[in-house]
Design a protein around this motif. Structure first.
Motif, PDB file in Angstrom:
ATOM      1  N   LYS A  10      -8.138   8.120   0.530  1.00  3.43           N
ATOM      2  CA  LYS A  10      -7.244   7.847   1.662  1.00  3.43           C
ATOM      3  C   LYS A  10      -7.867   6.845   2.627  1.00  3.43           C
ATOM      4  O   LYS A  10      -7.183   5.931   3.107  1.00  3.43           O
ATOM      5  CB  LYS A  10      -6.885   9.146   2.383  1.00  3.43           C
ATOM      6  CG  LYS A  10      -5.984  10.052   1.551  1.00  3.43           C
ATOM      7  CD  LYS A  10      -5.655  11.322   2.271  1.00  3.43           C
ATOM      8  CE  LYS A  10      -6.709  12.341   1.981  1.00  3.43           C
ATOM      9  NZ  LYS A  10      -6.376  13.710   2.378  1.00  3.43           N
ATOM     10  N   GLU A  28      -2.675  10.470   7.124  1.00  2.57           N
ATOM     11  CA  GLU A  28      -3.301  11.173   6.008  1.00  2.57           C
ATOM     12  C   GLU A  28      -2.287  11.628   4.962  1.00  2.57           C
ATOM     13  O   GLU A  28      -2.511  11.477   3.761  1.00  2.57           O
ATOM     14  CB  GLU A  28      -4.090  12.371   6.541  1.00  2.57           C
ATOM     15  CG  GLU A  28      -4.854  13.109   5.475  1.00  2.57           C
ATOM     16  CD  GLU A  28      -5.734  14.206   6.037  1.00  2.57           C
ATOM     17  OE1 GLU A  28      -6.501  14.769   5.253  1.00  2.57           O
ATOM     18  OE2 GLU A  28      -5.660  14.493   7.245  1.00  2.57           O
ATOM     19  N   GLY A  32      -2.281  10.134   1.210  1.00 10.26           N
ATOM     20  CA  GLY A  32      -2.550  11.095   0.138  1.00 10.26           C
ATOM     21  C   GLY A  32      -1.442  11.133  -0.899  1.00 10.26           C
ATOM     22  O   GLY A  32      -1.698  11.158  -2.109  1.00 10.26           O
TER      23      GLY A  32
END
Length: 88
Positions: A10, A28, A32
């Motif tokens: 990430k 995030e 992801g």
């Protein structure tokens, strides 16, 4: 300090994208999911991409971040093969 591989992936996606699109926010969840959708298992897969492929990947990440509201509303005036650098 311990960092898992998924966090490295990430972070690398974010850093590469930020090189071409300054001002993006770290998201995030989006990063992801993007990595998972592409089947990226190790950070090295991203790091070893040639520059033009990194630029293409950055554009795809930027589009995904824009859809999630984590990218600035204006498209940067940078060609995909051109790095953005701070003035010296």
């Amino acid at each position: 300090m311990c960092v898992c591989e998924s966090d490295l992936i990430k972070m690398k996606l974010h850093l590469i994208t930020r090189r071409y699109y300054p001002g993006i926010k770290y998201n995030e969840a989006v990063l992801g999911q993007f990595a998972q959708d592409l089947g990226i298992a190790v950070e090295r897969e991203i790091r070893q991409l040639p520059e033009p492929e990194q630029a293409d990947l950055a554009a795809r990440v930027y589009d995904r971040l824009a859809d999630a509201g984590s990218a600035p509303p204006e498209e940067p005036s940078v060609h995909s093969s051109e790095k953005v650098t701070a003035p010296v």
